[in-house]
Write a protein that holds these residues in place. Sequence first.
Motif, PDB file in Angstrom:
ATOM      1  N   HIS A  55       0.877  -1.114   0.022  1.00  0.00           N
ATOM      2  CA  HIS A  55      -0.061  -0.020   0.062  1.00  0.00           C
ATOM      3  C   HIS A  55       1.007   1.356   0.058  1.00  0.00           C
ATOM      4  O   HIS A  55       1.686   1.394   0.925  1.00  0.00           O
ATOM      5  N   GLY A  56       0.361   2.141  -0.983  1.00  0.00           N
ATOM      6  CA  GLY A  56       1.237   3.525  -1.052  1.00  0.00           C
ATOM      7  C   GLY A  56       0.388   4.467  -0.065  1.00  0.00           C
ATOM      8  O   GLY A  56      -0.290   4.132   0.732  1.00  0.00           O
ATOM      9  N   PRO A  57       0.926   5.639  -0.067  1.00  0.00           N
ATOM     10  CA  PRO A  57       0.427   6.860   0.498  1.00  0.00           C
ATOM     11  C   PRO A  57      -1.384   7.017   0.405  1.00  0.00           C
ATOM     12  O   PRO A  57      -1.627   6.639  -0.750  1.00  0.00           O
ATOM     13  N   ALA A  58      -2.038   7.600   1.260  1.00  0.00           N
ATOM     14  CA  ALA A  58      -3.378   7.717   1.095  1.00  0.00           C
ATOM     15  C   ALA A  58      -3.560   8.842   0.324  1.00  0.00           C
ATOM     16  O   ALA A  58      -2.835   9.923   0.075  1.00  0.00           O
ATOM     17  N   ILE A  59      -4.592   8.987  -0.931  1.00  0.00           N
ATOM     18  CA  ILE A  59      -4.651   9.666  -1.811  1.00  0.00           C
ATOM     19  C   ILE A  59      -6.435  10.196  -1.958  1.00  0.00           C
ATOM     20  O   ILE A  59      -7.018   9.271  -1.359  1.00  0.00           O
ATOM     21  N   ASP A  60      -6.794  11.198  -2.536  1.00  0.00           N
ATOM     22  CA  ASP A  60      -7.893  11.387  -2.891  1.00  0.00           C
ATOM     23  C   ASP A  60      -8.125  11.268  -4.606  1.00  0.00           C
ATOM     24  O   ASP A  60      -7.063  11.908  -5.301  1.00  0.00           O
ATOM     25  N   PRO A  61      -8.929  10.384  -5.054  1.00  0.00           N
ATOM     26  CA  PRO A  61      -8.742  10.183  -6.552  1.00  0.00           C
ATOM     27  C   PRO A  61      -8.995  11.346  -7.554  1.00  0.00           C
ATOM     28  O   PRO A  61      -8.782  11.301  -8.528  1.00  0.00           O
ATOM     29  N   ASN A  62      -9.919  12.281  -6.897  1.00  0.00           N
ATOM     30  CA  ASN A  62     -10.271  13.360  -7.770  1.00  0.00           C
ATOM     31  C   ASN A  62      -8.972  14.372  -8.094  1.00  0.00           C
ATOM     32  O   ASN A  62      -8.973  15.134  -9.008  1.00  0.00           O
ATOM     33  N   SER A  63      -7.944  14.510  -7.010  1.00  0.00           N
ATOM     34  CA  SER A  63      -6.845  15.347  -6.915  1.00  0.00           C
ATOM     35  C   SER A  63      -5.534  14.660  -7.240  1.00  0.00           C
ATOM     36  O   SER A  63      -4.541  15.472  -7.342  1.00  0.00           O
ATOM     37  N   LEU A  64      -5.747  13.283  -7.295  1.00  0.00           N
ATOM     38  CA  LEU A  64      -4.440  12.716  -7.617  1.00  0.00           C
ATOM     39  C   LEU A  64      -3.576  13.011  -8.794  1.00  0.00           C
ATOM     40  O   LEU A  64      -4.246  12.757  -9.954  1.00  0.00           O
ATOM     41  N   GLU A  65      -2.401  13.505  -8.764  1.00  0.00           N
ATOM     42  CA  GLU A  65      -1.540  13.764  -9.927  1.00  0.00           C
ATOM     43  C   GLU A  65      -0.958  12.526 -10.207  1.00  0.00           C
ATOM     44  O   GLU A  65      -0.280  11.858  -9.363  1.00  0.00           O
ATOM     45  N   ARG A  66      -0.965  12.063 -11.364  1.00  0.00           N
ATOM     46  CA  ARG A  66      -0.354  10.712 -11.769  1.00  0.00           C
ATOM     47  C   ARG A  66       0.949  10.772 -12.453  1.00  0.00           C
ATOM     48  O   ARG A  66       1.051  10.141 -13.679  1.00  0.00           O
ATOM     49  N   GLU A  67       1.810  11.141 -11.861  1.00  0.00           N
ATOM     50  CA  GLU A  67       3.362  11.302 -12.305  1.00  0.00           C
ATOM     51  C   GLU A  67       4.017  10.431 -11.365  1.00  0.00           C
ATOM     52  O   GLU A  67       3.705  10.236 -10.283  1.00  0.00           O
ATOM     53  N   PRO A  68       4.836   9.262 -12.072  1.00  0.00           N
ATOM     54  CA  PRO A  68       5.407   8.536 -11.267  1.00  0.00           C
ATOM     55  C   PRO A  68       6.580   9.310 -10.445  1.00  0.00           C
ATOM     56  O   PRO A  68       7.016  10.223 -10.933  1.00  0.00           O
ATOM     57  N   SER A  69       7.139   8.368  -9.436  1.00  0.00           N
ATOM     58  CA  SER A  69       8.001   9.139  -8.448  1.00  0.00           C
ATOM     59  C   SER A  69       9.428   8.445  -8.806  1.00  0.00           C
ATOM     60  O   SER A  69       9.379   7.428  -9.484  1.00  0.00           O
ATOM     61  N   SER A  70      10.332   9.563  -8.598  1.00  0.00           N
ATOM     62  CA  SER A  70      11.698   8.940  -8.948  1.00  0.00           C
ATOM     63  C   SER A  70      12.142   7.882  -8.033  1.00  0.00           C
ATOM     64  O   SER A  70      12.551   7.077  -8.365  1.00  0.00           O
ATOM     65  N   GLU A  71      11.559   7.893  -6.679  1.00  0.00           N
ATOM     66  CA  GLU A  71      11.831   6.730  -5.638  1.00  0.00           C
ATOM     67  C   GLU A  71      11.223   5.476  -6.276  1.00  0.00           C
ATOM     68  O   GLU A  71      12.014   4.505  -6.132  1.00  0.00           O
TER      69      GLU A  71
END
Length: 406
Positions: A292-308
């Motif tokens: 499980h990743g961090p908690a998010i809101d699907p309406n505002s989630l920016e869908r850019e992959p992380s460098s990590e």
Amino acid sequence: MRLTRRNIVKSIGATSLAIASGRVGATSSQTLDVAVVGAGVFGSWTAWHLRKRGLKVALYDAYGPGNVRSSSGGESRVIRLSYGGDPLYSSMALESLGYWKALSDRQSTPIFYPTGVLWFSPERDQYMQRSLAWLEAQKISHRSGNADWLGKNWPQIRFDANEVGFIEEDTGGLIANRAVQATVRDAGLKPVIAHVGPPRNGQAGGFELPDGQRARKLVYALGPWLGNLFPGTLGERLSVTRQEVFYFGPPDGDDRFAAGRFPVWADFNGGDIVYGLPDIEGRGFKIAFDRHGPAIDPNSLEREPSSEGISMARAFIANRFPALADAPLVQARVCQYTNTSNGDFLIDWLPGNRDVLLIGGGSGHGFKHGPAVGKRAAELLVSGSAQAEPRFSLETKGINTNRQVY
């Protein structure tokens, strides 16, 4: 309102007339038997099963089936039978596999690829041993062996000396967005693109819908948006987390990682699952971490992959798949899991209302189960009965995360 035999017979006649006149999915003044809100894998298969029973159904979605924001969108999903010997989910996956294969056979382009699913882990892993015992008891086609056997059959992978594994021979991968869209077409439905809010009863009877139709019953299968729509009932019982998947490009002219030569795979070590799919339809070699990743809101989630996330994927590939150590990242996707406290699905009535059914909590493993979930939901909607499976009931959904289903 209970869907009686007489109502179903009437609906069969009305549906046949609509098909004959080409009006399926069009706005109508007639009251629907069921309106399904959410055209993801759970909603589309619920609508499919209801239609096959002859009911008058409409399907609504804010963005359309298989859209990129949905948990049912994207390129590919795993369909596997192994669940550590859990008879509920293994049996549902087996049932769903039959529906997926049949649906794929009806398409001009396949949605199911029978690559097999390869599992490997340190020997004596209890989850793996129980999974293998279930396959053997059910006489499911599979093969198993030690690290030497694994290395001989899949030299593309670097195995540790103490590892063992098995392959489910009849499972594999699904093309996710195309599979959802095919399910909707196969049901004879044209989705209505609209936002549908909480249940609202109309003066003329039934629930009011944004296109002017009415429905006797409602289904909400909204994935990560379900808790937002019913915050008082589900707000603390569903958590939505950010998940990343990555696709790497094999070397040119190298087909060792392509579907047909390489299976879907799952590296199960100490309860930490890393999984992936072969290069299917030139989409790249997929890898994802089932945590499980961090908690998010699907309406505002920016869908850019992380460098990590990219660095973690590269490090894993360099260790397990040496030939792909320098492979370029050709695609990445950020989606979401909608988690219940323990990973069990939610298929139950809105409290105090046997006309509104809630479906959700796919918890990262739900896609494969779409046909079986839809069938169970359709049975509840027709019968109007209480949820008989405690694991799918709202009552069993807690607020403290303690994942039990992998």
